[in-house]
Design an enzyme around this catalytic site. Structure first.
Site, PDB file in Angstrom:
ATOM      1  N   TRP A  10       0.822  -1.219   0.000  1.00  0.00           N
ATOM      2  CA  TRP A  10       0.000   0.000   0.000  1.00  0.00           C
ATOM      3  C   TRP A  10       0.855   1.268   0.000  1.00  0.00           C
ATOM      4  CZ3 TRP A  10      -4.688  -0.974   3.892  1.00  0.00           C
ATOM      5  CH2 TRP A  10      -5.569  -1.886   3.300  1.00  0.00           C
ATOM      6  N   HIS A  93      12.967  -2.063  -1.343  1.00  0.00           N
ATOM      7  CA  HIS A  93      12.118  -1.584  -2.448  1.00  0.00           C
ATOM      8  C   HIS A  93      12.855  -0.457  -3.169  1.00  0.00           C
ATOM      9  CE1 HIS A  93       8.781   0.255  -4.588  1.00  0.00           C
ATOM     10  NE2 HIS A  93       8.106  -0.865  -4.404  1.00  0.00           N
ATOM     11  N   GLU A  95      11.912   2.271  -4.264  1.00  0.00           N
ATOM     12  CA  GLU A  95      11.614   3.623  -3.769  1.00  0.00           C
ATOM     13  C   GLU A  95      12.443   3.933  -2.533  1.00  0.00           C
ATOM     14  OE1 GLU A  95       7.350   3.165  -3.616  1.00  0.00           O
ATOM     15  OE2 GLU A  95       7.251   3.220  -5.805  1.00  0.00           O
ATOM     16  N   GLY A 168       4.542   1.620 -11.083  1.00  0.00           N
ATOM     17  CA  GLY A 168       3.638   2.771 -11.064  1.00  0.00           C
ATOM     18  C   GLY A 168       3.556   3.505 -12.392  1.00  0.00           C
ATOM     19  N   SER A 208       3.382  -2.703 -12.182  1.00  0.00           N
ATOM     20  CA  SER A 208       2.131  -2.486 -12.926  1.00  0.00           C
ATOM     21  C   SER A 208       1.357  -3.774 -13.185  1.00  0.00           C
ATOM     22  CB  SER A 208       2.413  -1.727 -14.235  1.00  0.00           C
ATOM     23  OG  SER A 208       2.961  -0.441 -13.952  1.00  0.00           O
ATOM     24  N   GLY A 229       1.521  -2.864  -6.278  1.00  0.00           N
ATOM     25  CA  GLY A 229       1.386  -1.557  -5.643  1.00  0.00           C
ATOM     26  C   GLY A 229      -0.014  -0.995  -5.850  1.00  0.00           C
ATOM     27  N   GLY A 230      -0.164  -0.154  -6.867  1.00  0.00           N
ATOM     28  CA  GLY A 230      -1.414   0.572  -7.097  1.00  0.00           C
ATOM     29  C   GLY A 230      -2.660  -0.303  -7.091  1.00  0.00           C
TER      30      GLY A 230
HETATM   31  C1  PEP Z   1       5.517  -1.699  -6.171  1.00  0.00           C
HETATM   32  O1  PEP Z   1       5.725  -0.571  -5.809  1.00  0.00           O
HETATM   33  O2  PEP Z   1       5.964  -2.644  -5.511  1.00  0.00           O
HETATM   34  C2  PEP Z   1       4.744  -1.889  -7.392  1.00  0.00           C
HETATM   35  C3  PEP Z   1       4.919  -3.000  -8.044  1.00  0.00           C
HETATM   36  O3  PEP Z   1       3.901  -0.874  -7.768  1.00  0.00           O
HETATM   37  P1  PEP Z   1       2.857  -0.885  -8.997  1.00  0.00           P
HETATM   38  O4  PEP Z   1       2.146  -2.206  -8.945  1.00  0.00           O
HETATM   39  O5  PEP Z   1       1.948   0.262  -8.728  1.00  0.00           O
HETATM   40  O6  PEP Z   1       3.651  -0.732 -10.233  1.00  0.00           O
END
Ligand code: PEP
Length: 251
Positions: A10, A93, A95, A168, A208, A229-230
């Site tokens: 999240w 991660h 990020e 993302g 994604s 993620g999203g």
């Molecule tokens: C993530 O941040 O681990 C990720 C895979 O994000 P998203 O699914 O939004 O690309």
């Protein structure tokens, strides 16, 4: 054999109202054919663990400190996360590597701390677009993998391949690209830890993943699930991904 895992990250999203999405997931997946994990922001871990108690959904954290306690203002240790109800922790991660300058050595220390506390580490690796375009993908992945994992490979280890350019962005790696990296990761784990550990390690793809591409990704060589993620923020999006992995996991 290794676990098939559908994990939601999240990130820095959600206050207590967001727990309604977790309630919906709990109701929708009473006996999923795969493991299901939600990693909410740290402020929601204890409340999420309460919501998920007795269900088939596990709760995880998004980071931990390498020390068990001490003068580290604002940080959270692995034993604290266990105390709050977490069973897993995402480490390294991209990020955090980018925003907080996390290094492979630091991630390795966090992984050791997580294992000592009884958390399942989900260690993330992934190349940038510039590295991919320079033909460095496999070198980057194996370097991150070797540097971020302790010498004693934890039982039930999870590794997530998350190409930075696919996170993302709505841009998904092709199944050929995913297979190439996942096959290489399995080979690198075999070389370092032996076939038993490599076979027991779950390899997730992240970047994604959505309801409409999940089945194709789960059918790809050496993919044991996803880090999402999203699309994990809404039960209506995450639920079909869980179902796709459950379907793909049937013998
Ligand atoms: C993530 O941040 O681990 C990720 C895979 O994000 P998203 O699914 O939004 O690309």
């Amino acid at each position: 054999m290794r676990q098939q895992l559908s994990a939601g990250n999240w990130k820095m999203n959600g206050t207590t109202a967001q727990l309604d999405e977790l309630r919906a997931l709990v109701a929708a997946h009473k006996a999923p054919g795969c493991a299901v994990l939600i990693c909410p922001p740290a402020t929601l871990i204890a409340a999420a663990a309460d919501v998920a108690r007795g269900s088939s959904i596990a709760i995880g954290a998004q980071d931990c400190h390498a020390a068990a306690s001490g003068a580290h203002t604002g940080d959270l240790s692995a034993p604290m996360l266990v105390d709050a109800g977490a069973t897993h922790v995402i480490l390294g991660h991209s990020e955090r590597r980018a925003d907080h300058g996390e290094t492979d050595a630091g991630i390795r220390a966090k992984t050791e701390a997580a294992v000592t506390a009884g958390l399942v580490p989900i260690v993330c690796v992934g190349e940038t677009l510039a590295q991919r375009e320079a033909g460095e993908t496999l070198k980057v992945i194996t370097t991150q993998l070797n540097g971020s994992l302790p010498d004693a490979a934890p039982a039930g280890l999870v590794v997530a391949y998350e190409p930075v350019w696919a996170i993302g962005t709505g841009r998904v790696a092709t199944t050929d690209q995913i297979a190439q990296v996942h096959d290489a990761m399995r080979a690198a784990l075999t070389e370092r830890f032996g076939v038993d550990v490599a076979d027991a390690t779950s390899l997730l793809y992240g970047g994604s993943v959505k309801p409409d591409n999940a089945a194709e990704i789960f059918a790809t060589s050496n993919v044991d699930g996803a880090l999402v993620g999203g699309a994990s923020l809404r039960a209506a999006d995450f639920s079909p991904i869980v179902t796709a992995l459950s379907d793909a996991s049937q013998p």
